[in-house]
Design a protein around this motif. Structure first.
Motif, mmCIF file in Angstrom:
data_model
loop_
_atom_site.group_PDB
_atom_site.id
_atom_site.type_symbol
_atom_site.label_atom_id
_atom_site.label_comp_id
_atom_site.label_asym_id
_atom_site.label_seq_id
_atom_site.Cartn_x
_atom_site.Cartn_y
_atom_site.Cartn_z
ATOM 1 N N GLY A 69 -33.565 -50.151 -99.446
ATOM 2 C CA GLY A 69 -32.542 -50.159 -100.070
ATOM 3 C C GLY A 69 -31.435 -50.667 -99.647
ATOM 4 N N SER A 70 -30.714 -50.738 -100.491
ATOM 5 C CA SER A 70 -29.310 -51.023 -99.638
ATOM 6 C C SER A 70 -28.054 -49.959 -99.989
ATOM 7 C CB SER A 70 -28.592 -52.326 -99.848
ATOM 8 O OG SER A 70 -28.849 -53.322 -100.491
ATOM 9 N N TRP A 71 -26.802 -50.127 -99.483
ATOM 10 C CA TRP A 71 -25.564 -49.983 -100.217
ATOM 11 C C TRP A 71 -25.081 -50.312 -101.330
ATOM 12 C CZ3 TRP A 71 -25.956 -44.894 -97.694
ATOM 13 C CH2 TRP A 71 -26.253 -45.114 -96.339
ATOM 14 N N TRP A 115 -17.911 -50.310 -98.744
ATOM 15 C CA TRP A 115 -17.002 -48.841 -98.986
ATOM 16 C C TRP A 115 -17.827 -47.895 -99.379
ATOM 17 C CZ3 TRP A 115 -12.292 -47.385 -97.102
ATOM 18 C CH2 TRP A 115 -11.745 -48.218 -97.017
ATOM 19 N N ILE A 116 -18.953 -48.078 -99.832
ATOM 20 C CA ILE A 116 -20.234 -47.199 -99.452
ATOM 21 C C ILE A 116 -20.543 -46.785 -98.247
ATOM 22 C CG2 ILE A 116 -22.245 -46.638 -100.131
ATOM 23 C CD1 ILE A 116 -20.537 -44.931 -102.553
ATOM 24 N N PHE A 117 -21.151 -48.327 -97.414
ATOM 25 C CA PHE A 117 -20.954 -48.125 -96.073
ATOM 26 C C PHE A 117 -19.992 -47.874 -95.125
ATOM 27 C CE2 PHE A 117 -20.663 -50.459 -92.000
ATOM 28 C CZ PHE A 117 -22.092 -50.231 -91.444
ATOM 29 N N LEU A 129 -17.946 -45.355 -96.308
ATOM 30 C CA LEU A 129 -18.309 -44.054 -96.154
ATOM 31 C C LEU A 129 -18.987 -43.473 -95.829
ATOM 32 C CD1 LEU A 129 -16.292 -43.445 -99.281
ATOM 33 C CD2 LEU A 129 -15.169 -43.081 -97.343
ATOM 34 N N ALA A 130 -20.206 -43.542 -95.520
ATOM 35 C CA ALA A 130 -21.662 -42.968 -95.490
ATOM 36 C C ALA A 130 -21.198 -43.321 -94.211
ATOM 37 C CB ALA A 130 -22.612 -43.588 -96.004
ATOM 38 N N ALA A 131 -21.032 -44.137 -92.903
ATOM 39 C CA ALA A 131 -20.793 -43.885 -91.293
ATOM 40 C C ALA A 131 -20.377 -43.284 -91.238
ATOM 41 C CB ALA A 131 -20.707 -45.464 -91.188
ATOM 42 N N THR A 132 -18.931 -43.337 -92.032
ATOM 43 C CA THR A 132 -17.642 -41.948 -92.113
ATOM 44 C C THR A 132 -18.259 -40.392 -91.725
ATOM 45 O OG1 THR A 132 -16.713 -43.913 -92.784
ATOM 46 C CG2 THR A 132 -15.416 -41.429 -91.735
ATOM 47 N N GLY A 133 -19.462 -40.665 -92.918
ATOM 48 C CA GLY A 133 -19.231 -38.937 -93.063
ATOM 49 C C GLY A 133 -20.979 -39.210 -92.182
ATOM 50 N N SER A 134 -21.406 -39.197 -92.276
ATOM 51 C CA SER A 134 -21.793 -39.869 -90.371
ATOM 52 C C SER A 134 -20.861 -38.819 -89.131
ATOM 53 C CB SER A 134 -23.013 -41.041 -90.055
ATOM 54 O OG SER A 134 -23.958 -41.133 -89.055
ATOM 55 N N ALA A 135 -20.328 -40.078 -88.554
ATOM 56 C CA ALA A 135 -19.344 -39.683 -88.189
ATOM 57 C C ALA A 135 -18.791 -38.074 -87.569
ATOM 58 C CB ALA A 135 -18.582 -41.165 -87.788
ATOM 59 N N VAL A 136 -17.693 -37.848 -88.898
ATOM 60 C CA VAL A 136 -17.397 -36.773 -88.675
ATOM 61 C C VAL A 136 -17.829 -36.313 -89.385
ATOM 62 C CG1 VAL A 136 -15.559 -35.795 -90.544
ATOM 63 C CG2 VAL A 136 -15.230 -38.049 -90.113
ATOM 64 N N THR A 144 -25.710 -40.896 -102.878
ATOM 65 C CA THR A 144 -24.472 -39.808 -103.563
ATOM 66 C C THR A 144 -24.145 -38.862 -103.249
ATOM 67 O OG1 THR A 144 -26.479 -40.226 -105.340
ATOM 68 C CG2 THR A 144 -25.549 -38.276 -106.655
ATOM 69 N N ALA A 145 -24.540 -37.981 -101.631
ATOM 70 C CA ALA A 145 -23.694 -37.117 -101.354
ATOM 71 C C ALA A 145 -22.870 -37.607 -100.573
ATOM 72 C CB ALA A 145 -25.003 -36.319 -100.266
ATOM 73 N N THR A 146 -22.406 -38.715 -100.329
ATOM 74 C CA THR A 146 -21.324 -38.982 -99.827
ATOM 75 C C THR A 146 -20.164 -39.595 -100.951
ATOM 76 O OG1 THR A 146 -23.053 -40.691 -97.689
ATOM 77 C CG2 THR A 146 -20.636 -41.447 -98.885
ATOM 78 N N ARG A 147 -20.598 -40.010 -101.628
ATOM 79 C CA ARG A 147 -19.307 -40.052 -102.931
ATOM 80 C C ARG A 147 -18.923 -38.530 -103.026
ATOM 81 N NH1 ARG A 147 -20.136 -45.122 -105.652
ATOM 82 N NH2 ARG A 147 -22.138 -45.784 -104.858
ATOM 83 N N ILE A 148 -19.196 -37.748 -102.882
ATOM 84 C CA ILE A 148 -18.983 -36.376 -104.205
ATOM 85 C C ILE A 148 -17.916 -35.918 -102.460
ATOM 86 C CG2 ILE A 148 -19.797 -33.960 -104.639
ATOM 87 C CD1 ILE A 148 -22.090 -35.059 -105.773
#
Ligand code: TRP
Length: 452
Positions: A9-11, A15-17, A19-26, A177-181
């Motif tokens: 799939g793809s983001w 912005w989702i990318f 946030l998802a990458a920031t979610g990984s990093a942080v 979904t996890a990222t968005r919330i």
């Protein structure tokens, strides 16, 4: 290699990318590790070296990971192999991806144990057990937790299941979904907590501790820790960002996107430090307390302060959220690989991998009790996994990714993805060919041959 998409799939958007990458990093790296290694390594000068590593080594390597993933739109092993082949080199470069997956497995297994501590402390804060306790009492409470494998196992299992479930649900339904919330929640919590720290009276002292550069405190070991941490905190060197990049849309600018991710991650680390050190100082505690900093000093501090219980709960929820969005990213590259290579369902891959990392996690949590005698090079399993991944495997993975992007991939293909202004491309290319690998090599050299 134009217009491909990943079978995963793809983001939904750029912005989702981010946030998802920031979610990984942080993650625990920012909120648990960064403050305590800053404390152990004397503060300011360490922070400065860390910032230099992020800018000169981390950001350029992150750009390389994203473009390799996006060009091939496959899991890291196959992405490296395909991009190598396109540039008329050997597919054996995929081996870097294999080492990365191994790093991910090792990191997850101790990460999930710490994630479990965090869940436990959410409970402890909620029940108010820590209200008014002394440092000694908090220290023995943390010690008692470490010595209690049954309790640790429960929390580690819960944290593992939470992470596996998100990955099993897939890129869009799960991670997105996890990222968005969770990411907005994380930013809001962090802002509330710094605001709180500013009211504690230790803020100036906390600020000075982090930003007063005293170079006499800097050692080679501190430089190594700073470099290793810059890989760890940006999720580099093991293919996480490569996997996430393979789901990124083609039109988004890699340079700007990566700057946003690196900037957000650094901001969160600094702000987390500014939330934690004032609380430590205003309660007269030791900033160099080590891994227990967050689990011993902070609960005591919260236990003595107005509204401490409320903010204590918020604080540990914040760390839990950060840890969760990172843990899923440790599993993603391997799950993508298993799905693509073995043609199995995502859920099967996620659960299968989950069982392995969960099992290894038991060795990590046992490091403090029934497996305390098992050591590798003088370190227990938990410390060994942390040390060998953050300080050796990730930097090595980083060197190889840089050398690969700089020397193996033809400039025209790299530039086709990166689309940088030509002067910036040159800088990036020099960083891949020389600066990043040499910096990493020097630090690793001094690690192996410490200066007296
Ligand atoms: N960056 C995360 C943190 O700071 C941990 C992490 C997630 C990670 N994925 C990674 C570290 C991949 C190295 C490689 O806590």
């Amino acid at each position: 290699m134009k217009n491909k998409t990943s079978i995963q799939g793809s983001w939904a958007s750029r912005w989702i990318f981010i946030l998802a990458a920031t979610g990984s990093a942080v993650g625990l790296g920012n909120i648990w590790k960064f403050p305590y290694i800053t404390g152990e390594n004397g503060g300011g000068a360490f922070v400065l070296v860390y910032l230099a590593c992020i800018l000169m080594v981390g950001i350029p390597i992150m750009m390389a990971e994203v473009f390799i993933g996006r060009r091939a739109r496959k899991n890291p092993i196959n992405a490296l192999a395909d991009v190598a082949e396109e540039s008329e080199s050997t597919k054996k470069w995929g081996v870097i991806g294999l080492m990365g997956m191994l790093s991910g497995v090792l990191i997850f297994s101790f990460y999930s144990v710490v994630g479990g501590w965090v869940l436990h402390y959410i409970k402890v804060m909620l029940t108010g057990e820590m209200i008014g306790v002394t440092s000694d009492a908090a220290g023995s409470a943390f010690g008692a937790l470490l010595a209690d494998p049954a309790t640790l196992l429960g929390w580690h299992t819960l944290f593992s299941i939470m992470s596996i479930a998100v990955v099993a649900a897939g890129i869009n339904k799960g991670i997105e979904t996890a990222t968005r919330i969770m990411m907005p929640a994380l930013f809001v919590l962090l802002i509330i907590l710094v605001g709180y720290a500013m009211t504690t009276g230790g803020f100036a002292q906390g600020w000075n501790f982090m930003f007063e550069f005293d170079f006499s405190k800097l050692t080679w070991n501190a430089a190594l820790v700073a470099l290793g941490h810059s890989f760890f905190t940006l999720s580099l060197g093991m293919g996480t960002i490569m996997a996430y990049g393979s789901y990124m849309t083609k039109d988004a600018s890699i340079g700007k996107t990566v700057l946003a991710i690196g900037g957000l991650d650094t901001l969160v680390a600094l702000v987390a430090g500014l939330a934690i050190f004032p609380i430590i100082f205003s309660n007269g505690m030791d900033p160099a307390a080590g891994p227990g900093l967050m689990f011993i000093s902070l609960p005591v501090a919260f236990g003595q302060m107005a509204f401490g219980q409320l903010f204590g709960v918020l604080f540990f929820v914040l760390i839990g959220v950060a840890a969760w969005t990172s843990a899923i990213s440790l599993l993603e590259p391997t799950v993508a690989f298993l799905v693509e290579r073995l043609k199995i369902k995502r859920i099967t891959a996620a659960v299968g991998l989950g069982i392995i990392v969960w099992g290894l996690g038991i060795a990590c949590l046992g490091s403090f009790s029934f497996m305390s005698d098992v050591t590798f090079f003088g370190k227990n399993t938990f410390d060994f996994f942390d040390y060998i991944t953050a300080n050796i495997m990730l930097p090595l993975g980083g060197i190889f990714i840089a050398l690969f992007a700089g020397w193996v991939v033809k400039d025209k293909f790299a530039q086709d993805e990166l689309q940088l202004p030509s002067a910036v491309f040159k800088l990036w290319n020099i960083s891949m060919k020389y600066t990043a690998p040499i910096a990493v090599a020097i630090v690793l050299y001094f690690l192996i041959n410490p200066m007296q």
